[in-house]
Design a protein around this motif. Sequence first.
Motif, PDB file in Angstrom:
ATOM      1  N   LYS A  82       0.844  -1.193   0.000  1.00  0.00           N
ATOM      2  CA  LYS A  82       0.000   0.000   0.000  1.00  0.00           C
ATOM      3  C   LYS A  82       0.882   1.247   0.000  1.00  0.00           C
ATOM      4  O   LYS A  82       1.983   1.247   0.570  1.00  0.00           O
ATOM      5  CB  LYS A  82      -0.901   0.014   1.227  1.00  0.00           C
ATOM      6  CG  LYS A  82      -1.886  -1.145   1.313  1.00  0.00           C
ATOM      7  CD  LYS A  82      -2.682  -1.059   2.606  1.00  0.00           C
ATOM      8  CE  LYS A  82      -3.634  -2.237   2.759  1.00  0.00           C
ATOM      9  NZ  LYS A  82      -4.397  -2.155   4.028  1.00  0.00           N
ATOM     10  N   ASP A 107       1.610   2.395   3.520  1.00  0.00           N
ATOM     11  CA  ASP A 107       2.647   1.592   4.155  1.00  0.00           C
ATOM     12  C   ASP A 107       4.023   1.996   3.637  1.00  0.00           C
ATOM     13  O   ASP A 107       5.002   2.055   4.403  1.00  0.00           O
ATOM     14  CB  ASP A 107       2.414   0.104   3.894  1.00  0.00           C
ATOM     15  CG  ASP A 107       1.229  -0.444   4.668  1.00  0.00           C
ATOM     16  OD1 ASP A 107       0.850   0.168   5.693  1.00  0.00           O
ATOM     17  OD2 ASP A 107       0.677  -1.476   4.249  1.00  0.00           O
ATOM     18  N   ASN A 159      -4.255   0.177  -4.883  1.00  0.00           N
ATOM     19  CA  ASN A 159      -4.562   1.456  -4.244  1.00  0.00           C
ATOM     20  C   ASN A 159      -5.506   2.213  -5.175  1.00  0.00           C
ATOM     21  O   ASN A 159      -5.117   2.556  -6.299  1.00  0.00           O
ATOM     22  CB  ASN A 159      -3.299   2.275  -4.022  1.00  0.00           C
ATOM     23  CG  ASN A 159      -2.277   1.572  -3.154  1.00  0.00           C
ATOM     24  OD1 ASN A 159      -2.109   1.887  -1.989  1.00  0.00           O
ATOM     25  ND2 ASN A 159      -1.568   0.596  -3.743  1.00  0.00           N
ATOM     26  N   GLY A 170     -12.020  -2.412  -0.163  1.00  0.00           N
ATOM     27  CA  GLY A 170     -11.136  -2.442   1.000  1.00  0.00           C
ATOM     28  C   GLY A 170     -10.996  -3.834   1.579  1.00  0.00           C
ATOM     29  O   GLY A 170      -9.952  -4.188   2.142  1.00  0.00           O
ATOM     30  N   GLU A 221      -5.895  -0.182  -0.455  1.00  0.00           N
ATOM     31  CA  GLU A 221      -5.933   1.132   0.188  1.00  0.00           C
ATOM     32  C   GLU A 221      -6.807   2.062  -0.655  1.00  0.00           C
ATOM     33  O   GLU A 221      -6.775   2.015  -1.882  1.00  0.00           O
ATOM     34  CB  GLU A 221      -4.523   1.708   0.291  1.00  0.00           C
ATOM     35  CG  GLU A 221      -4.468   3.099   0.913  1.00  0.00           C
ATOM     36  CD  GLU A 221      -3.039   3.562   1.139  1.00  0.00           C
ATOM     37  OE1 GLU A 221      -2.375   2.989   2.031  1.00  0.00           O
ATOM     38  OE2 GLU A 221      -2.590   4.470   0.430  1.00  0.00           O
ATOM     39  N   TYR A 267     -12.215   5.423   4.735  1.00  0.00           N
ATOM     40  CA  TYR A 267     -11.127   4.454   4.911  1.00  0.00           C
ATOM     41  C   TYR A 267     -10.145   5.006   5.928  1.00  0.00           C
ATOM     42  O   TYR A 267      -9.159   5.655   5.579  1.00  0.00           O
ATOM     43  CB  TYR A 267     -10.438   4.207   3.561  1.00  0.00           C
ATOM     44  CG  TYR A 267      -9.236   3.281   3.622  1.00  0.00           C
ATOM     45  CD1 TYR A 267      -9.416   1.899   3.709  1.00  0.00           C
ATOM     46  CD2 TYR A 267      -7.941   3.780   3.583  1.00  0.00           C
ATOM     47  CE1 TYR A 267      -8.327   1.044   3.760  1.00  0.00           C
ATOM     48  CE2 TYR A 267      -6.843   2.939   3.627  1.00  0.00           C
ATOM     49  CZ  TYR A 267      -7.038   1.576   3.715  1.00  0.00           C
ATOM     50  OH  TYR A 267      -5.963   0.724   3.768  1.00  0.00           O
ATOM     51  N   TYR A 268     -10.431   4.773   7.197  1.00  0.00           N
ATOM     52  CA  TYR A 268      -9.527   5.275   8.227  1.00  0.00           C
ATOM     53  C   TYR A 268      -8.308   4.363   8.324  1.00  0.00           C
ATOM     54  O   TYR A 268      -8.420   3.148   8.370  1.00  0.00           O
ATOM     55  CB  TYR A 268     -10.206   5.352   9.592  1.00  0.00           C
ATOM     56  CG  TYR A 268      -9.227   5.791  10.658  1.00  0.00           C
ATOM     57  CD1 TYR A 268      -8.908   7.134  10.795  1.00  0.00           C
ATOM     58  CD2 TYR A 268      -8.587   4.847  11.453  1.00  0.00           C
ATOM     59  CE1 TYR A 268      -7.971   7.544  11.740  1.00  0.00           C
ATOM     60  CE2 TYR A 268      -7.659   5.240  12.397  1.00  0.00           C
ATOM     61  CZ  TYR A 268      -7.346   6.593  12.530  1.00  0.00           C
ATOM     62  OH  TYR A 268      -6.411   6.988  13.454  1.00  0.00           O
ATOM     63  N   SER A 269      -7.132   4.990   8.350  1.00  0.00           N
ATOM     64  CA  SER A 269      -5.894   4.241   8.515  1.00  0.00           C
ATOM     65  C   SER A 269      -4.937   5.048   9.375  1.00  0.00           C
ATOM     66  O   SER A 269      -4.853   6.273   9.238  1.00  0.00           O
ATOM     67  CB  SER A 269      -5.245   3.970   7.149  1.00  0.00           C
ATOM     68  OG  SER A 269      -3.934   3.477   7.305  1.00  0.00           O
ATOM     69  N   ASP A 270      -4.220   4.369  10.236  1.00  0.00           N
ATOM     70  CA  ASP A 270      -3.201   5.042  11.041  1.00  0.00           C
ATOM     71  C   ASP A 270      -2.116   5.653  10.158  1.00  0.00           C
ATOM     72  O   ASP A 270      -1.399   6.561  10.581  1.00  0.00           O
ATOM     73  CB  ASP A 270      -2.559   4.062  12.028  1.00  0.00           C
ATOM     74  CG  ASP A 270      -3.513   3.642  13.139  1.00  0.00           C
ATOM     75  OD1 ASP A 270      -4.450   4.417  13.435  1.00  0.00           O
ATOM     76  OD2 ASP A 270      -3.327   2.551  13.698  1.00  0.00           O
ATOM     77  N   ASN A 271      -2.000   5.137   8.934  1.00  0.00           N
ATOM     78  CA  ASN A 271      -0.997   5.667   8.007  1.00  0.00           C
ATOM     79  C   ASN A 271      -1.373   7.040   7.467  1.00  0.00           C
ATOM     80  O   ASN A 271      -0.530   7.755   6.947  1.00  0.00           O
ATOM     81  CB  ASN A 271      -0.807   4.715   6.825  1.00  0.00           C
ATOM     82  CG  ASN A 271      -0.083   3.444   7.226  1.00  0.00           C
ATOM     83  OD1 ASN A 271       0.615   3.417   8.236  1.00  0.00           O
ATOM     84  ND2 ASN A 271      -0.252   2.397   6.451  1.00  0.00           N
TER      85      ASN A 271
END
Length: 275
Positions: A72, A75, A117, A140, A145, A179-183
């Motif tokens: 991703k 990432d 992606n 997803g 991503e 699309y919540y992501s810590d990234n």
Amino acid sequence: MHKVRNVFGIVCLLLVACGVWAYQDFRKFCVGAVPIFAYHRVEDKTDLYSMPPADFEQQMAYLKEKGYKTIKLGDYAQRRKKGDTFQNECVLIFDDGYEDNLTIAAPIMQKFGYIGNMFMAVMYEGWPGYLTWDQEVELGKYGWELGSHTFIHKPMTTLAPAERLADLKKSHDHMLGLYYSDNGVTLSYPNGACNAAVVEDVRKAGYVAGVTGKIGVNTAADPLLELRRVNVFHLKDKNLEHFKRGLLKAQLISWVDARTGYDLNSFLIWYYKQK
């Protein structure tokens, strides 16, 4: 005469040694650099931006044969910040948000253990032929991503500063909610267009990585908000050969830049404009 032959022999040996070094250095560079392959649609149409499914599957098989793994974009950005290195890894992106990304591209890629992606042009969400919110969620589930292709899908360089920043923030927040992501949220620039002012607005809007229209592959020297791409177009026949040449061209451009500081990409753009 004997001295001339000796000098000629030494020159030849030096040239061979330089050639061997360059070849080995280029191969090492390619293993560690990360290409971002840029697609749009995967379907049986004849336009430049629609890759026939059979050809697309051939391209995925080629990447698998060459030992590439997919990651991703978020990432990639996080690993870059940690100082990680990469080995035979690539990013597959799909601009605009077409429905076939879910119905055709994702199942093909799943055969090879690959993820993608998708960058949504948010105003098109739910239009005929484009992904709906629910379909994006389904995409997803394939491990993809979901990022932003802005809201109104206009080149950011053509917008007034206030309009541009508002659009970037609006699309950022929309995709963050989907699309919540810590990234964080990633971006693909419409038409690949950006400049210093646009990049600064992208930073202000909170994006963690952005893919431009600049041709090449990516190393630690490439700013995360100004990443390079390998465009993948449908050219009617021999699409696999075009795919291979596109990758090689991108690798050569970035290698020359990395080793000499010469911007071969800008030269090629100038050259083609002269033709």
